[in-house]
Design a protein around this motif. Structure first.
Motif, mmCIF file in Angstrom:
data_model
loop_
_atom_site.group_PDB
_atom_site.id
_atom_site.type_symbol
_atom_site.label_atom_id
_atom_site.label_comp_id
_atom_site.label_asym_id
_atom_site.label_seq_id
_atom_site.Cartn_x
_atom_site.Cartn_y
_atom_site.Cartn_z
ATOM 1 N N ALA A 87 37.837 46.240 44.544
ATOM 2 C CA ALA A 87 37.513 47.100 43.580
ATOM 3 C C ALA A 87 38.427 46.664 42.296
ATOM 4 N N TYR A 88 39.126 45.899 42.501
ATOM 5 C CA TYR A 88 40.065 45.364 41.460
ATOM 6 C C TYR A 88 39.889 43.944 41.130
ATOM 7 N N GLY A 119 46.025 48.438 37.532
ATOM 8 C CA GLY A 119 45.249 47.142 37.367
ATOM 9 C C GLY A 119 44.006 47.156 36.705
ATOM 10 N N LYS A 120 43.007 46.232 36.572
ATOM 11 C CA LYS A 120 41.890 46.198 35.888
ATOM 12 C C LYS A 120 40.843 45.771 37.105
ATOM 13 N N LEU A 121 39.720 47.045 36.900
ATOM 14 C CA LEU A 121 38.848 47.078 37.681
ATOM 15 C C LEU A 121 37.496 46.139 37.909
ATOM 16 N N SER A 136 30.275 50.293 36.257
ATOM 17 C CA SER A 136 31.777 50.739 36.763
ATOM 18 C C SER A 136 31.952 50.887 38.240
ATOM 19 N N GLY A 137 31.299 49.917 39.067
ATOM 20 C CA GLY A 137 31.371 49.776 40.325
ATOM 21 C C GLY A 137 32.748 49.966 40.899
ATOM 22 N N GLY A 138 33.634 49.065 40.343
ATOM 23 C CA GLY A 138 35.228 48.928 40.630
ATOM 24 C C GLY A 138 35.927 50.440 40.776
ATOM 25 N N SER A 139 35.598 51.081 39.502
ATOM 26 C CA SER A 139 35.916 52.419 39.256
ATOM 27 C C SER A 139 35.635 53.430 40.163
#
Length: 463
Positions: free
Chosen positions: A43-44, A121-123, A156-159
């Motif tokens: 995710a990140y 962190g950044k997603l 926004s898949g990591g989110s």
């Protein structure tokens, strides 16, 4: 004992305020969860454990001194990697920006941090927001925690994945043609694309300026309301920002939906996968049992939205990326390069006509809202796809199928909220979107909150 990483902000807030738990304890819980699970979920792109613990310690000191700021104070938040963060790498999911360190922080992130948020962190995201599957050949695919062989949606898949896996309590997303709502749908969480200009996009790497929206994603509707209370508001540094009165978005969350008129456009009943159709029709019946009146409506103008959404997105994206497409074309992922290069082939008449379609579509939507309070439809007409070897073709096909359903709210600037409605036969989530008139986020959240009480799918954390 329920793990802290699985709780929502609405559940954690009272525990933090009363000092039953500390922001440091909460942040440690999620960082440990990231260490245990994110090697699989991905995710990140960048984790920030030292910064997160520093911010958590600061929040803890404030709370211990009686300076509780509100429901986001001490809450861990994941930031999509197209939001600029000063001094912290911001890649937008791309190779081109792999070493980019912004000298400013996006307005929305500043507001969340000022409210006491803790940046984890950044997603991960689909490169430059240019797709809705989150295949990413540079940083690896973000994966769906319900089944890691499947897409979490995008961009926004990591989110969406971080929320579903308990790797963040809250997350930010952006939405140009569905990039908040698609991963919310596929990951079984909640995502709100606000009215255009309600939340500043200053400091967010653009995909298509006139369609880009920044917004909140979470595991509860109350959490979305908390985030929107902070994120919304006029920003003089954003030319698209709108001066509007900002209400308390939490005010009507327990009001219910008795007496509301909900419209189902015939457009949103076409081309549905069987599981999506079954779950959506069941949702309609449930809304009726909750006291809403559900009526069929016809908005023929919606049929123009795919052409307009596609032309405007690729036209504006190719303008932003024009120099890089000439000089660094090979550094784009194949699907995104094809998508953006197609924009170079569009012409001024295509673009102008597409912008004219927006006005016609917006007027048609506004007329419909004279008779109904909210519109509903499946978030996308398809069930969550498994990753395939022919990922370039798959991404273009998923975009082709999904964009007609998600692009109308972007084109019109109307708010849209995706809520979970159940699981398909493969055991993956399916979503429904609620569409409102401009600046009716409060009503959408009211309906979403009532829905959450009968279908609390998003409270489940997966790995």
């Amino acid at each position: 004992m329920t793990e802290l990483y699985s709780l929502t902000a609405v559940e954690l807030g009272p525990l933090l305020e009363s000092k039953e738990i500390s922001p440091t304890e909460l942040t440690h819980s999620i960082l440990e969860r990231i260490n245990a699970v994110d090697s699989t979920v991905n995710a990140y792109i960048t984790t920030l454990p030292e910064l997160a613990l520093q911010q958590a310690a600061h929040a803890e000191k404030e709370i211990m001194n009686g300076l509780y700021k509100g429901p986001l104070h001490g809450i861990p938040i994941g930031i999509k990697d197209n939001y600029y963060t000063k001094g912290i790498r911001t890649t937008a999911g791309s190779k081109i920006l792999s070493e980019f360190i912004p000298d400013e922080t996006a307005t929305a992130v500043k507001k969340l941090m000022a409210a006491g948020g803790v940046m984890l962190g950044k997603l991960n995201m689909h490169e430059f927001g240019g797709g809705i599957t989150n295949t990413n050949p540079v940083y690896g695919n973000a994966r769906n925690p319900w089944n890691v062989n499947y897409s979490p949606g995008g961009s926004s898949g990591g989110s969406g994945a971080a929320l579903a896996a308990g790797l963040a309590t809250l997350a930010t997303g952006t939405d140009t043609f569905g990039s908040i709502r698609v991963p919310a749908s596929m990951c079984g969480v909640y995502g709100l694309k606000p009215t255009y200009g309600l939340v500043s996009t200053k400091g967010v790497a653009p995909l298509a300026w006139s369609l880009d929206h920044a917004g909140p994603m979470a595991r509860s509707v109350s959490d979305l309301a908390f985030m929107l209370n902070v994120m919304a508001g006029y920003d003089p540094k954003d030319p698209g920002s709108i001066k509007a009165r900002i209400p308390d978005y939490t005010e009507n969350l327990n009001k219910g939906i008795d007496g509301l008129r909900i419209g189902v456009p015939s457009y949103y009943m076409q081309g549905l996968d069987r599981d999506v159709e079954i779950l959506f029709k069941d949702a309609i019946k449930t809304l009726e049992t909750m006291g809403a009146t559900v009526v069929d409506v016809d908005i023929p103008e919606l049929s123009m939205s795919t052409f307009a959404g596609y032309v405007i997105t690729i036209g504006e994206a190719s303008s932003y990326h024009y120099e890089w497409l000439q000089t660094r074309s090979e550094e784009y992922a194949d699907d995104v390069r094809i998508f953006f290069k197609t924009g170079v082939l569009t012409n001024s008449p295509h673009y102008v006509r597409s912008q004219q379609v927006r006005r016609v579509l917006t007027e048609a939507l506004k007329k419909t809202f004279e008779d109904v309070d909210v519109l509903i439809g499946p978030t996308i007409p398809i069930t969550t796809p498994a990753f395939q070897k022919n990922w370039v073709e798959q991404n273009l096909e998923v975009t082709r199928r999904g964009m007609p359903f998600t692009s109308p709210p972007n084109l019109t600037g109307a708010p849209s909220l995706s809520v979970p409605i159940g699981l398909c036969s493969e055991g993956l989530p399916v979503g429904m979107q609620l569409i409102g008139n401009h600046f009716t986020e409060k009503r959408l959240l009211q309906v979403g909150s009532a829905w959450e009480k009968v279908n609390p799918l998003s409270r489940t954390v997966h790995s």
